[in-house]
Motif scaffolding. Structure first.
Motif, PDB file in Angstrom:
ATOM      1  N   THR A 116      -4.303   5.750  -3.928  1.00 13.21           N
ATOM      2  CA  THR A 116      -3.090   4.981  -3.617  1.00 13.21           C
ATOM      3  C   THR A 116      -3.342   3.977  -2.495  1.00 13.21           C
ATOM      4  OG1 THR A 116      -2.340   6.692  -2.088  1.00 13.21           O
ATOM      5  CG2 THR A 116      -1.548   6.830  -4.365  1.00 13.21           C
ATOM      6  N   VAL A 117      -4.436   4.151  -1.756  1.00 16.13           N
ATOM      7  CA  VAL A 117      -4.763   3.218  -0.677  1.00 16.13           C
ATOM      8  C   VAL A 117      -4.978   1.813  -1.237  1.00 16.13           C
ATOM      9  CG1 VAL A 117      -6.368   2.725   1.228  1.00 16.13           C
ATOM     10  CG2 VAL A 117      -5.736   5.077   0.718  1.00 16.13           C
ATOM     11  N   HIS A 118      -5.512   1.734  -2.450  1.00 16.19           N
ATOM     12  CA  HIS A 118      -5.688   0.424  -3.088  1.00 16.19           C
ATOM     13  C   HIS A 118      -4.342  -0.298  -3.230  1.00 16.19           C
ATOM     14  CE1 HIS A 118      -9.674   1.923  -4.274  1.00 16.19           C
ATOM     15  NE2 HIS A 118      -9.994   0.655  -4.229  1.00 16.19           N
ATOM     16  N   LEU A 119      -3.296   0.450  -3.479  1.00 20.00           N
ATOM     17  CA  LEU A 119      -1.975  -0.166  -3.631  1.00 20.00           C
ATOM     18  C   LEU A 119      -1.515  -0.817  -2.327  1.00 20.00           C
ATOM     19  CD1 LEU A 119      -0.222   2.563  -5.806  1.00 20.00           C
ATOM     20  CD2 LEU A 119      -1.321   0.433  -6.560  1.00 20.00           C
ATOM     21  N   TYR A 120      -1.841  -0.194  -1.201  1.00 15.62           N
ATOM     22  CA  TYR A 120      -1.501  -0.792   0.094  1.00 15.62           C
ATOM     23  C   TYR A 120      -2.283  -2.090   0.301  1.00 15.62           C
ATOM     24  CZ  TYR A 120       0.646   3.695   1.166  1.00 15.62           C
ATOM     25  OH  TYR A 120       1.416   4.819   1.133  1.00 15.62           O
TER      26      TYR A 120
END
Length: 142
Positions: A116-120
């Motif tokens: 989910t870090v990619h989404l940030y």
């Protein structure tokens, strides 16, 4: 803002904007669709590309900041400049290190769930693109 400073800042901003659009929103997603590009290979390429992009972004941010400060900007131009620089700083200090640690683990052979870090990072890229576009327009229209 004086004309020369505005022109230098606008040039840096539009080059920066073009690079982010080309790398983050074109090259990166397409790389994983190329035949034979595995996740580890794509991650390895991505790390090299984003390290280079981020270095260029820092240089363009410094040029933009210098031109903006020298040109006595409007409040709007100063606010957009601050916003894009803060977004870039956040990406480099808070998000990229987490992504690098994760990609180290994947490259070491761990099988991890989607991050989910990619989404940030993507959200910051979208905000940065919007801020750069607004700043460039602000500089061009005076």
């Amino acid at each position: 803002m004086n004309t020369a400073s505005a022109a230098v800042a606008a040039a840096a901003v539009f080059v920066w904007l073009g690079m982010v659009l080309a790398i983050s929103f074109l090259e990166t997603p397409l790389k994983f669709r190329a035949p034979g590009v595995t996740i580890p290979v794509g991650l390895g390429i991505g790390r090299v590309v984003f390290r280079a992009l981020n270095r260029v972004e820092i240089a363009l941010a410094l040029v933009t900041l210098a031109a903006i400060v020298a040109g006595r900007p409007s409040g709007t131009a100063a606010a957009f400049t601050a916003a894009v620089v803060i977004i870039l700083a956040g990406q480099l200090t808070a998000i990229r290190p987490r992504l690098n640690r994760r990609s180290d683990r994947v490259l070491a052979g761990e099988n991890l769930p989607r991050s989910t870090v990619h989404l940030y990072y993507i959200a910051c890229e979208v905000a940065k693109v919007l801020g750069l576009a607004a700043l460039g327009i602000c500089l061009m229209t005076g």
